[in-house]
Write an enzyme that holds these catalytic residues in place. Structure first.
Site, mmCIF file in Angstrom:
data_model
loop_
_atom_site.group_PDB
_atom_site.id
_atom_site.type_symbol
_atom_site.label_atom_id
_atom_site.label_comp_id
_atom_site.label_asym_id
_atom_site.label_seq_id
_atom_site.Cartn_x
_atom_site.Cartn_y
_atom_site.Cartn_z
ATOM 1 N N ASN A 11 25.637 -55.944 5.911
ATOM 2 C CA ASN A 11 26.294 -57.079 6.697
ATOM 3 C C ASN A 11 25.069 -57.735 7.429
ATOM 4 O OD1 ASN A 11 26.398 -57.129 9.878
ATOM 5 N ND2 ASN A 11 26.454 -54.819 9.277
ATOM 6 N N ASN A 28 22.859 -46.901 14.549
ATOM 7 C CA ASN A 28 23.303 -48.376 13.775
ATOM 8 C C ASN A 28 23.014 -48.458 12.285
ATOM 9 O OD1 ASN A 28 24.307 -51.070 13.704
ATOM 10 N ND2 ASN A 28 23.988 -51.237 15.723
ATOM 11 N N TYR A 83 33.331 -46.371 9.977
ATOM 12 C CA TYR A 83 33.862 -47.579 9.408
ATOM 13 C C TYR A 83 33.513 -47.866 8.041
ATOM 14 C CZ TYR A 83 33.914 -52.780 9.207
ATOM 15 O OH TYR A 83 34.008 -54.075 8.837
ATOM 16 N N LYS A 130 23.225 -47.493 22.049
ATOM 17 C CA LYS A 130 23.251 -47.268 20.500
ATOM 18 C C LYS A 130 22.043 -47.977 19.904
ATOM 19 C CE LYS A 130 26.182 -48.302 16.412
ATOM 20 N NZ LYS A 130 27.579 -48.971 15.999
ATOM 21 N N PHE A 190 26.813 -60.791 14.984
ATOM 22 C CA PHE A 190 27.678 -60.914 16.246
ATOM 23 C C PHE A 190 28.603 -61.963 16.371
ATOM 24 C CE2 PHE A 190 24.504 -58.603 19.268
ATOM 25 C CZ PHE A 190 24.682 -57.255 18.595
ATOM 26 N N SER A 248 21.346 -53.821 16.696
ATOM 27 C CA SER A 248 21.674 -54.693 15.241
ATOM 28 C C SER A 248 20.472 -55.347 14.702
ATOM 29 C CB SER A 248 22.578 -55.526 15.806
ATOM 30 O OG SER A 248 22.913 -56.767 14.620
ATOM 31 N N THR A 303 20.238 -60.032 15.063
ATOM 32 C CA THR A 303 20.015 -60.876 16.221
ATOM 33 C C THR A 303 18.542 -60.886 16.324
ATOM 34 O OG1 THR A 303 21.997 -60.539 17.394
ATOM 35 C CG2 THR A 303 20.379 -61.472 18.426
#
Length: 369
Positions: free
Chosen positions: A121, A250, A321, A221, A125, A183, A186
């Protein structure tokens, strides 16, 4: 995320065929949206019986009926926290939410790697912002530990200030907060994991927490793409604060585990089954560095055996997930039953008795499932 079975209460023709295989034939982001819509309409199966007592877990003062949580990234806008809890998750983490709404990166931005059980992905955000999430959560009674994953707007002049705003907004509403600095989607965000930047971030975030009416636990995280020197630095900074715990980890920007497969060259973070070994080794390596600090293990769980391995590597609780995309929602029940079976087979009374029993093996790259 995908349903492998839906509630027998399904009545709406457009949703009647919303099975796992049907969703896998859709574009990945469209399928995700359809699943959120189904959950909002109450069309998910609910837990049919209480969790086994062996699964009861306490982490950072939070009493969980079981240690399996929905990771951030699925319910970005706090739309379905209650339905997820009713399905049987011990904790539900919404977000990542940023102070202001943002649309994220251009589509397509979510890709499956079916042969490997992986997902890439580069969502960026995408979310409706603090106000929308807060408005939904304040009216929801969530029968599980509710986590809010906070982040920074891509165009923010001060990322740290955005995290402070997240604490101020949600500290009195959430059961715990997660500071997401890992992440890869970003630009510049992962730089906050570096020594001095992390000191400032945690200092200001925890100062904001201290001003809240309640003492909400705060987790950090981190990324799996950290070398041992970086792990050392993070552990040193974290242990000098009153941070409550870490979430490891992550998504990864590496592609070794999926090289040559469909969509493997897409930009973004890789999650799902291919992430399991890397994320679990980093989890164990952080366990060695932080002692008894609570850790939540996430990344690549796709079977009861991998869920157990996270616990043995050092996780007090786990999240998943991406694997649900391929395994369906009944995976949640399979994981919990598998953990109960393992506890009983080893003659233990509670899952906590298995935490960290194989940390050394996983930290040294010798872990097995």
């Amino acid at each position: 995320m995908i349903f492998s079975r839906l509630s027998p209460l399904l009545r709406i023709p457009a949703l009647a065929d919303l099975t796992r295989d049907t969703l896998l034939r859709m574009d990945a982001e469209t399928a995700h949206g359809a699943t959120i819509a189904a959950l909002r309409m109450g069309l998910a199966p609910e837990r049919s019986q209480p969790d086994a007592p062996e699964l009861r877990t306490t982490i950072c003062g939070l009493d969980l009926s079981n240690p399996v949580g929905m990771a951030a990234g699925f319910d970005k806008n706090a739309e379905v926290a209650r339905p997820l809890a009713l399905m049987g998750f011990g904790m539900v983490e919404i977000g990542t939410v940023t102070p202001r709404p943002q649309s994220g990166n251009p589509k397509p931005r979510l890709f499956r790697i079916p042969e490997a059980g992986g997902v890439i992905n580069r969502m960026g955000f995408n979310n409706e912002g603090h106000d929308a999430a807060f408005a939904r959560l304040k009216d929801q009674r969530v029968p599980a530990a509710l986590g809010v994953n906070i982040g920074a707007n891509k165009d923010s002049e001060d990322f740290v200030a955005d995290y402070v705003l997240g604490v101020q907004r949600f500290a009195d509403l959430a059961d715990y907060l997660t500071v997401n600095v890992s992440s890869p989607n970003t630009p510049g965000l992962r730089n906050l994991q570096a020594d001095e930047a992390l000191r400032r971030l945690l200092g200001e975030v925890l100062a904001a927490r201290a001003k809240a009416r309640t003492h909400v636990p705060v987790f950090l995280k981190i990324a799996p793409d950290l070398d041992e020197a970086s792990l050392d630095a993070i552990a040193t900074v974290v242990l000098a604060t009153d941070l409550d715990g870490l979430i490891v980890s992550n998504t990864t920007v590496t592609r070794d585990a999926v090289a040559g497969l469909e969509n493997a060259t897409e930009t973004g973070g890789l999650s799902g089954k291919p992430l399991f070994t890397l994320a679990t080794e980093r989890l164990a390596q952080m366990r060695q560095r932080v002692g008894a600090l609570p850790l939540i293990g996430v990344g690549g769980i796709h079977s009861p055996q991998t869920a157990l391995a996270k616990i043995e590597a050092g996780a007090n609780a786990i999240q998943l997930y991406s694997a649900l995309v391929f395994g369906g929602l009944d995976m949640l029940d399979r994981l919990k039953q598998g953990l109960v079976t393992a506890i009983r087979a080893q003659g233990k009374r509670n899952l906590s008795d298995l935490v960290g029993t194989k940390t050394a093996d996983w930290a040294a790259g010798r872990g097995e499932i």
